[in-house]
Design an enzyme around this catalytic site. Structure first.
Site, PDB file in Angstrom:
ATOM      1  N   GLN A 257      44.746  39.201  23.682  1.00 55.63           N
ATOM      2  CA  GLN A 257      43.487  37.712  23.333  1.00 55.63           C
ATOM      3  C   GLN A 257      43.665  37.239  24.541  1.00 55.63           C
ATOM      4  O   GLN A 257      42.464  36.504  24.703  1.00 55.63           O
ATOM      5  CB  GLN A 257      43.696  37.303  22.186  1.00 55.63           C
ATOM      6  CG  GLN A 257      42.332  36.174  21.815  1.00 55.63           C
ATOM      7  CD  GLN A 257      42.601  35.406  20.615  1.00 55.63           C
ATOM      8  OE1 GLN A 257      42.576  35.974  19.755  1.00 55.63           O
ATOM      9  NE2 GLN A 257      44.261  35.049  19.699  1.00 55.63           N
ATOM     10  N   ASP A 260      41.547  39.274  27.187  1.00 52.75           N
ATOM     11  CA  ASP A 260      39.789  38.772  26.807  1.00 52.75           C
ATOM     12  C   ASP A 260      40.098  37.095  27.311  1.00 52.75           C
ATOM     13  O   ASP A 260      38.842  37.084  28.849  1.00 52.75           O
ATOM     14  CB  ASP A 260      39.371  38.069  25.825  1.00 52.75           C
ATOM     15  CG  ASP A 260      39.601  39.581  24.940  1.00 52.75           C
ATOM     16  OD1 ASP A 260      38.747  40.496  25.331  1.00 52.75           O
ATOM     17  OD2 ASP A 260      40.623  39.945  23.791  1.00 52.75           O
ATOM     18  N   GLU A 261      40.855  36.324  27.319  1.00 51.60           N
ATOM     19  CA  GLU A 261      40.895  35.049  28.068  1.00 51.60           C
ATOM     20  C   GLU A 261      40.994  35.232  29.800  1.00 51.60           C
ATOM     21  O   GLU A 261      40.090  34.300  30.101  1.00 51.60           O
ATOM     22  CB  GLU A 261      42.008  34.367  27.585  1.00 51.60           C
ATOM     23  CG  GLU A 261      42.217  32.735  28.336  1.00 51.60           C
ATOM     24  CD  GLU A 261      43.127  31.699  27.631  1.00 51.60           C
ATOM     25  OE1 GLU A 261      44.007  32.064  26.669  1.00 51.60           O
ATOM     26  OE2 GLU A 261      43.659  30.491  28.395  1.00 51.60           O
ATOM     27  N   ARG A 262      42.042  36.089  29.864  1.00 56.11           N
ATOM     28  CA  ARG A 262      42.168  35.390  31.572  1.00 56.11           C
ATOM     29  C   ARG A 262      40.838  36.730  32.220  1.00 56.11           C
ATOM     30  O   ARG A 262      40.100  35.579  33.445  1.00 56.11           O
ATOM     31  CB  ARG A 262      43.821  36.829  31.869  1.00 56.11           C
ATOM     32  CG  ARG A 262      44.555  35.802  31.675  1.00 56.11           C
ATOM     33  CD  ARG A 262      45.507  36.911  31.519  1.00 56.11           C
ATOM     34  NE  ARG A 262      47.025  36.111  31.358  1.00 56.11           N
ATOM     35  CZ  ARG A 262      48.280  36.240  30.514  1.00 56.11           C
ATOM     36  NH1 ARG A 262      48.883  37.551  30.276  1.00 56.11           N
ATOM     37  NH2 ARG A 262      49.003  35.746  29.982  1.00 56.11           N
ATOM     38  N   ILE A 265      38.760  33.832  32.495  1.00 55.27           N
ATOM     39  CA  ILE A 265      38.251  32.841  32.970  1.00 55.27           C
ATOM     40  C   ILE A 265      38.285  33.481  35.019  1.00 55.27           C
ATOM     41  O   ILE A 265      38.001  32.497  35.227  1.00 55.27           O
ATOM     42  CB  ILE A 265      39.895  32.192  33.132  1.00 55.27           C
ATOM     43  CG1 ILE A 265      40.468  31.386  31.805  1.00 55.27           C
ATOM     44  CG2 ILE A 265      40.258  31.215  34.131  1.00 55.27           C
ATOM     45  CD1 ILE A 265      41.663  31.432  31.224  1.00 55.27           C
TER      46      ILE A 265
END
Ligand code: FAD
Length: 401
Positions: A257, A260-262, A265
């Site tokens: 997860q 996906d976040e990185r 961003i």
């Protein structure tokens, strides 16, 4: 929506090469999000910043209506059922918003709190929590960090103990974006005594349960309108069926997860940096000193040109990475490199924008000050630059421990 596979026809503001091909459907989506941002966000951000809070439910509903959340998720649960290239478009447009706090809150809903649920959640969890999050009827958060454990996720201490068919959860989570407004959180907790990265689970915790409370909201140096909360879980009881995926596999799911976040961003921050440079160049074209526009100074031209080049290289790399995601390839390495570079780059661009606006760069009434302090978060949240360097050095075999 499906990718047309036709050569890219990028709209103004979306530069960068790479092998990502944007077709008319991407352009159409970009236009929809850009208009939404111009109509429903930018006119209100000053008031939200001052209030230290934005109306998450009201705003997310508008994004839900145009299908901006969960573009890649299963259409059966309200997702868009399209490929990753459309996620890139939405993230880039969200990254251009006039306040980083808005981008931060939207991105948690789109790509940080929901990916594990979409991938591994049960049908019941997805119906009850994912679907309303994608329509914007529910606000969600991802709760991993604690006061004593941020970079070192394996040392979290929030614990869920099994009692019959329930988890009984105790602990505190720190720095939780949307935490004060969330209807549910994707919580990482220890579910066994194994220690380290073993024996953790992801548990979906509705916030309207006995024992859950917002300890406090945290005042920050930027991202004012995004609420960041400390959450308290005191004998919170949720059914074991609220576990996302398999019990004991929480750490691994959260690491996925984080990826996906990185990426999200990085898409946002690179597009935001590009816009900041464009705005600075526009300003220097009209601002005069020593009898000519400031932009006539070659020193300013060259430093800005170099910054544009760096952003463009990064966007090219990001689009190349996104193409790999579309092809189903592993991009852990690329996501790590992108997050590191975008953290470094936005720090440099933020400083440049403040500097070249002179006194106005330091004034609250102009945009650069907010941009510089908001974008500073990029190098810390979602894994600090040094954590990205740690992952990369491990991948390079430099540190076997
Ligand atoms: C505004 C904001 C919003 C956030 N939102 C969320 C959220 O929604 N959910 C959530 O779970 N968390 C969230 N976080 C937490 C964020 O992910 C952590 O702050 C971040 O991972 C860093 O952890 P830490 O603050 O504990 O810093 P620490 O772990 O204490 O690290 C401090 C510094 O030490 C350095 N460092 C750390 N490890 C190493 C290493 N191995 N080698 C060399 N140097 C190192 C880095 O420079 C790092 O910045 C948010 C944070 C902020 C500020």
């Amino acid at each position: 929506m499906e990718s047309s596979g036709r050569p890219g026809q990028n709209m103004a503001g979306d530069h960068g090469g790479g092998d990502m091909e944007f077709g008319p459907e991407h352009d159409q989506l970009r236009q929809v999000i850009r208009q939404l941002v111009e109509r429903e966000i930018n006119p209100y951000v000053d008031a939200w910043e001052e209030a230290r809070r934005l109306p998450a439910h009201e705003l997310f509903k508008k994004f839900g209506e145009v299908g901006a959340f969960g573009l890649e998720y299963d259409a059966a649960y309200g997702g868009g059922g399209v490929d990753h290239s459309f996620t890139v478009v939405v993230a880039e447009e969200i990254g251009r918003v006039d306040a980083g706090g808005v981008s931060t809150t939207l991105s948690v809903q789109a790509a940080m709190a929901t990916p594990a649920l979409a991938r591994f959640g049960s049908d019941e969890l997805k119906r009850n929590y994912l679907e309303p999050a994608l329509t914007g009827d529910m606000v969600c958060s991802v709760a991993v960090s604690e006061a004593g454990a941020g970079s070192d996720v394996a040392s979290i201490s929030t614990r869920a103990r099994r009692e019959g068919g329930d988890w009984v959860i105790n602990g505190r989570k720190m720095w939780i974006t949307n935490g004060a407004q969330a209807d549910w959180i994707c919580l990482l907790a220890r579910t066994s005594d194994e220690g380290g990265y073993r024996g953790m689970s992801l548990i979906l915790v509705p916030t309207a349960v006995h024992g859950f409370s917002v300890g406090r909201t945290i005042e920050k140096m930027g991202n004012y309108c995004s609420d960041t909360a400390e959450l308290v879980l005191d004998d919170v009881r949720v059914p074991v069926s609220h576990t996302i995926g398999e019990v004991g596999h929480g750490f691994q799911m959260q690491m996925a997860q984080f990826q996906d976040e990185r990426l999200y961003i990085s898409y946002m921050a690179a597009a935001g940096a590009r816009r900041a440079l464009e705005r600075t160049i526009e300003y220097l074209q009209v601002r005069e000193a020593f009898g000519k526009p400031l932009i006539a100074n070659q020193y300013l031209q060259y430093t800005l040109a170099e910054a544009v080049a760096e952003v463009e290289l990064l966007q090219g790399f990001l689009h190349h990475t996104a193409e790999k995601v579309v092809r189903g390839e592993n991009v852990t390495r690329e996501a790590t490199i992108a997050k590191l570079k975008v953290g470094r780059l936005t720090r440099m661009v933020g400083d440049l924008c403040v500097q070249y606006h002179g006194g106005m760069g330091y004034a609250e009434e102009a945009w650069p000050a907010r941009y510089a302090r908001d974008s500073r978060l990029t190098a810390i949240a979602g894994g600090a630059d040094e954590v990205m360097l740690r992952v990369l050095s491990l991948m390079e075999g430099m540190n076997k421990r």
